[in-house]
Design an enzyme around this catalytic site. Sequence first.
Site, short mmCIF file in Angstrom:
data_model
loop_
_atom_site.label_atom_id
_atom_site.label_comp_id
_atom_site.label_asym_id
_atom_site.label_seq_id
_atom_site.Cartn_x
_atom_site.Cartn_y
_atom_site.Cartn_z
N GLU A 161 -8.68 11.85 0.93
CA GLU A 161 -9.94 11.21 0.57
C GLU A 161 -10.89 11.19 1.77
OE1 GLU A 161 -9.35 7.12 -0.48
OE2 GLU A 161 -11.48 6.65 -0.40
N ASP A 215 -6.97 0.96 -0.85
CA ASP A 215 -7.85 -0.09 -1.38
C ASP A 215 -8.29 0.30 -2.80
OD1 ASP A 215 -9.61 1.95 -1.03
OD2 ASP A 215 -10.82 0.97 0.50
N ASP A 236 -11.11 1.43 -4.04
CA ASP A 236 -11.77 2.74 -4.13
C ASP A 236 -10.75 3.87 -4.03
OD1 ASP A 236 -14.30 2.13 -4.63
OD2 ASP A 236 -15.09 2.54 -2.61
#
Length: 648
Positions: free
Chosen positions: A431, A511, A513
């Site tokens: 990510e 988290d 996201d």
Amino acid sequence: MSEEKKNYGADSIQSLEGMEHVRKRPSMYIGDVGVRGLHHLVYEVVDNSIDEALAGYCDEIKVIIHQDNSITVSDNGRGIPVDHHKKEGVSALEVVMTKIGAGGKFDKDSYKVSGGLHGVGVSCVNALSTKLRAEVYRSGKVWEQEYEIGKALYPVREIGDSDLTGTLVTFTPDASIFEATEYNYDTLSSRLRELAFLNKGITLTITDERHQDEEGNFITETFHSETGLKEFVRYIDANREPLIEEVIYVEGERNGVPVEVAMVYNTSFNENLHSYVNNINTHEGGTHLSGFRRGLTNTLKKYADSSGMLDKLKFEISGDDFREGLSAVISVKVAEPQFEGQTKTKLGNREVTASVSQAVSEMLAHYLEEHPNDARKIVQKVILAAQARHAARKAREMVQRKTVMSGSGLPGKLADCSEKDPSICELFLVEGDSAGGTAKQGRDRNFQAIMPLRGKILNVEKAMQHKIFDNEEIKNIYTALGVSLGTEEDSKALNIDKLRYHKIVIMCDADVDGSHIETLILTFLFRHMKELIEKGYVYIATPPLYLVKKGSKQTYAWNDQERDALIKDLKGSASESSVTVQRYKGLGEMNAEQLWDTTMNPEYRTLRRVTIENAAESDHIFSMLMGDDVPPRRAFIEANAKYANIDV
Ligand code: 0RA
């Protein structure tokens, strides 16, 4: 020695050998000795009760997970017979419990359709349990018998009176056989939910005595369906927008094969077919699925042709086009199923194709006739699908041309590894560019490749095909992996002959996201590269959540319990310096060395393999996570385990 005695002797030796063989080669009977095999034991016992229900004698089945991970399965059927079994010289109950392959043999008329993937019977469960106790309620009495690793401790004995009838089995899986002995509540409950949909009218209950709610009650759920597959497709499609009003449904026997089919069209672009034979999910499809496709295509094509709506279309409609936005469940009962294919989940019985095709043609023709508005909507959608398929082919050709043209053909963002043998190569999908940079520094470049993904990748659950293959990140994933898209006839076929990595690791922040991005990537893989998941190539990295420090000493923790234990440990040690706790929110907060140590180094890391335990449930969950309805998605991601039924 009389003939009968001799036989009995030989048989009982055979039975002992059978039970020993189960313990020696458990995988031959229950598939494996991991988490899957452990849960298989429960399914095996439940299947016997389902058979009793299908025979019409039972409508309630209860499963309890006890605190020590032993399991009780009970039903309100006739109770397993306890009378003397002439040939075996012991009670019928003991035969069922201790003889491999005995289950229900003495009741020839019973239409035994259930029986698990392997259909091995409860005696296998007994052989693989340190303890098992059977309790039978029958003819006004209660009976019991106990066993250890499959051997009866005493002949069946009467222990009381009761007006009830039924069977209760409690077993403790043998920890010396199974790699894991902890039951997963979600895995069992989604199987029971599935069974309730597949066998309407039966009430299945699950209770978890290991956990209590705020009021001190054990976690419990009850599943019951009056309308069977009708309700099942609604459940699967709960978060998709329906295209037509009603569920198209048929139930009945065709050429002696009981067939039940339910289907709906929604506004999405995905095809979701789930097929079952004798309550077993046939992942690889087979003759019943072919029958469904044939019936659907023939009937819709005939209707569309006669409607005149296709007159202006310049190209042929393909089978795929009829199934875009289609969700369906097909369930058949076959007396002697032939299972084929790699995972033995492909039905081979030829006669079943015609049965299903007939049933589907009849119900669909009828529905189209009675619902002309819906019929028009369906045909319009089919035309749209055909047009999109043409657009997608163009986009696909672009992807493939690009691969051929640009030097190595690999995406610029990919930091490849030097090793070429796919079986040892790993690709990390990371990510964000910043964490991607850290991973590039921290990795072992011999066998670890890094590909950073920009923020949120496309939500494939809602996008049309040609948009998906237009998307830069998605094109990069295809080219990096070395897999190519389908042929003209079958646009969904995936060619993985040139797959470059056998470990594809999703690495996201710990988290909300990050978990959303992880779900987007998983959804993409689930919908478009399912084979990679089925082959066991897809993993999720688990970065630590905390760094606990005291002076120069520092240790990582992956959950709150570990963190608290570390704090306690360090506080207890002599020196005076204070203990500090750092919460990692993102991968970016770790330096390259820390990321390698905790998350990427094969010696210390934990990778969680993504598997599809229950395809229908995964389908429901992915559509919930990625569909239009945002509130349930948020609630799910925040409140629930991130992976729910995508057992990892
Ligand atoms: C064969 C015959 C009969 C009952 C059963 C099997 C039976 C097996 C299981 C396994 C779990 N629950 C079960 N309930 C019933 C009875 C035949 C008769 O009563 O005539």
